[in-house]
Design an enzyme around this catalytic site. Structure first.
Site, mmCIF file in Angstrom:
data_model
loop_
_atom_site.group_PDB
_atom_site.id
_atom_site.type_symbol
_atom_site.label_atom_id
_atom_site.label_comp_id
_atom_site.label_asym_id
_atom_site.label_seq_id
_atom_site.Cartn_x
_atom_site.Cartn_y
_atom_site.Cartn_z
ATOM 1 N N ARG A 1 0.823 -1.206 0.000
ATOM 2 C CA ARG A 1 0.000 0.000 0.000
ATOM 3 C C ARG A 1 0.859 1.259 0.000
ATOM 4 O O ARG A 1 0.553 2.236 -0.676
ATOM 5 C CB ARG A 1 -0.914 -0.033 1.233
ATOM 6 C CG ARG A 1 -1.927 1.072 1.267
ATOM 7 C CD ARG A 1 -3.056 0.672 2.203
ATOM 8 N NE ARG A 1 -3.861 1.820 2.614
ATOM 9 C CZ ARG A 1 -4.811 2.348 1.872
ATOM 10 N NH1 ARG A 1 -5.057 1.862 0.675
ATOM 11 N NH2 ARG A 1 -5.503 3.364 2.314
ATOM 12 N N HIS B 1 0.731 4.117 -2.950
ATOM 13 C CA HIS B 1 0.477 5.528 -2.643
ATOM 14 C C HIS B 1 1.654 6.412 -3.042
ATOM 15 O O HIS B 1 1.465 7.530 -3.510
ATOM 16 C CB HIS B 1 0.160 5.701 -1.156
ATOM 17 C CG HIS B 1 -1.236 5.291 -0.821
ATOM 18 N ND1 HIS B 1 -1.905 5.727 0.289
ATOM 19 C CD2 HIS B 1 -2.097 4.487 -1.462
ATOM 20 C CE1 HIS B 1 -3.122 5.207 0.310
ATOM 21 N NE2 HIS B 1 -3.258 4.444 -0.732
ATOM 22 N N ASN C 1 -5.415 9.196 7.712
ATOM 23 C CA ASN C 1 -6.727 8.807 7.241
ATOM 24 C C ASN C 1 -6.613 7.609 6.297
ATOM 25 O O ASN C 1 -7.472 6.765 6.243
ATOM 26 C CB ASN C 1 -7.395 9.962 6.480
ATOM 27 C CG ASN C 1 -7.250 11.275 7.221
ATOM 28 O OD1 ASN C 1 -6.148 11.735 7.476
ATOM 29 N ND2 ASN C 1 -8.375 11.866 7.553
ATOM 30 N N HIS D 1 -5.025 -6.805 -3.054
ATOM 31 C CA HIS D 1 -5.993 -6.917 -1.958
ATOM 32 C C HIS D 1 -6.206 -8.378 -1.552
ATOM 33 O O HIS D 1 -7.124 -8.685 -0.808
ATOM 34 C CB HIS D 1 -7.315 -6.235 -2.336
ATOM 35 C CG HIS D 1 -7.210 -4.732 -2.396
ATOM 36 N ND1 HIS D 1 -8.222 -3.913 -2.840
ATOM 37 C CD2 HIS D 1 -6.189 -3.891 -2.040
ATOM 38 C CE1 HIS D 1 -7.842 -2.645 -2.767
ATOM 39 N NE2 HIS D 1 -6.615 -2.605 -2.288
#
Ligand code: HEM
Ligand SMILES: *[C@@H]1O[C@H](CO)[C@@H](O)[C@H](O)[C@H]1NC(C)=O
Ligand SMILES: *[C@@H]1O[C@H](CO)[C@@H](O)[C@H](O)[C@H]1NC(C)=O
Ligand SMILES: *[C@@H]1O[C@H](CO)[C@@H](O)[C@H](O)[C@H]1NC(C)=O
Length: 318
Positions: free
Chosen positions: A59, A63, A91, A187
């Protein structure tokens, strides 16, 4: 089951439009010959006690690459006067920063000011994927670290996007539909917090009912998980949650996708054929994932004399 971990996938195509000119396999061969093994050691040690590090690094890498390219801008700490990308990430719950710090510390001891933080993220992610049962691919290196990190530039695709909306954001980075369907296969590991899928459980699009495309058994399980007020998390792949395999695709075919977009991959006719193929053919998924990670790892990279080699991944050099 065919065990393909350990097989090295070679990059076969270099897609047009993606800057790869100055990334090279073994970029540190002469300047820091142990660079990749130093990173691998740190990842191995961590994985032994915390297999969730694979999900964290995947992840983080995604990002990083989707905001200003793969330039480690995600690692910069905010200062009193300047909000960095990280201010968006509480967040977005990116984690694993301390592993990058540890690898960087060891690299600085072995070869000061040589190996970029952007390459550390890329190599560490690759190694963690292999440890979790995924492909062990060769990745070119030579990325340089960026000089800008700004919270206002963080604009990532939403988990409530449709397949075509998400595709727009991948296309803007030079990635194809096949790349996107493949990369979302990440995922297969990791978790999502309830705030990202809660609406599917209790009040889907204002209906006061669950999303009809979610298996009612899963609705019941997740409703229980998300019942408390503290925004807990659930596994994205409800079958083999820590294994980097193709079970994510089988799960979404069974209407057991947790995020709306994940489930849409199985339902939208744009992506459904690829989902079916990856669900049936684990080796095809692993090969495609290796190729797509090399592409994602090449988005808008800084090379040559652009940017810098940070000494501390959290702060720009002077
Ligand atoms: C349209 C694209 C994508 C969307 C909308 C999306 C959305 C999300 C969301 C909402 C979460 C839950 C975060 C949390 O609650 O902490 C998540 C987790 C995750 N995402 Fe994605 N994602 C996308 C693409 C990707 C890609 C390309 C990768 C890597 C190749 C990736 C890897 C992961 C991983 C491994 C996790 C689990 C993180 C953990 O356990 O800490 N995602 N994603
Ligand atoms: C580094 O060494 C590997 C293995 O010998 C080789 O395949 C690669 O081309 C070399 N890269 C550079 C940039 O010298
Ligand atoms: C992110 O978190 C901060 C601090 O908890 C909060 O003030 C802000 O509104 C959040 N932003 C979003 C987009 O949720
Ligand atoms: C879960 O994964 C295992 C191992 O890959 C597989 O054999 C099994 O069929 C899967 N179960 C479901 C319900 O998909």
């Amino acid at each position: 089951m065919i065990n393909i971990s350990g097989i090295i996938f070679l990059l076969v195509t270099i897609p047009f439009g993606i800057v790869m000119a100055d990334l090279r396999v073994g970029f540190y061969n002469s300047t820091c010959p142990n660079a990749e093994s130093i990173v691998r050691q740190v990842v191995q040690n961590r994985f032994r006690t915390d297999p969730s590090i694979t999900a964290a690094l995947l992840r983080m890498h995604f990002h990083d690459c989707f905001v200003r390219g793969c330039d480690a801008s995600i690692l910069i700490d905010s200062t009193k006067s300047k909000s960095s990308e990280k201010d968006a990430s509480p967040n977005l719950t990116v984690r694993g920063y301390e592993l990058i710090d540890e690898a960087k510390k060891n690299l600085e001891a072995a070869c000061p000011s040589t190996v970029s933080c952007a390459d550390i993220i890329t190599i560490a992610t690759r190694d963690s994927v292999a440890l979790a049962g995924g492909p062990n691919y060769i990745i070119p290196t030579g990325r340089r670290d960026g000089l800008v990190s700004s919270v206002s530039e963080v604009s990532l695709p939403s988990p409530s996007f449709s397949v075509s909306q998400a595709l727009q954001s991948f296309s803007a980075k030079g990635l194809t539909l096949n790349d996107m369907v493949t990369l979302l296969g990440a995922h297969t590991v990791g978790i999502a917090h309830c705030n990202f899928f809660q609406a599917r459980l209790f009040n889907f699009q204002g209906t006061s009912k669950p999303d009809p495309t979610m298996d009612p058994t899963l609705v019941a399980i997740l409703s229980k998980v998300c019942g408390s007020g503290s925004n807990p998390a659930a596994f994205l792949d409800q079958n083999t949650s820590f294994v980097f395999d193709n079970q994510f695709y089988n799960q979404i075919l069974l209407n057991r996708g947790v995020l709306l977009l994940d489930e849409q991959l199985a339902l939208d006719k744009l992506s459904a054929p690829m989902v079916l193929n990856f669900a049936r053919n684990g080796a095809a998924f692993q090969q495609s994932f290796a190729n797509a990670m090399v592409k994602m790892g090449s988005i808008q990279v800084l090379v040559g004399t652009a940017g810098e080699i940070r000494q501390n991944c959290r702060v720009f050099n002077q």
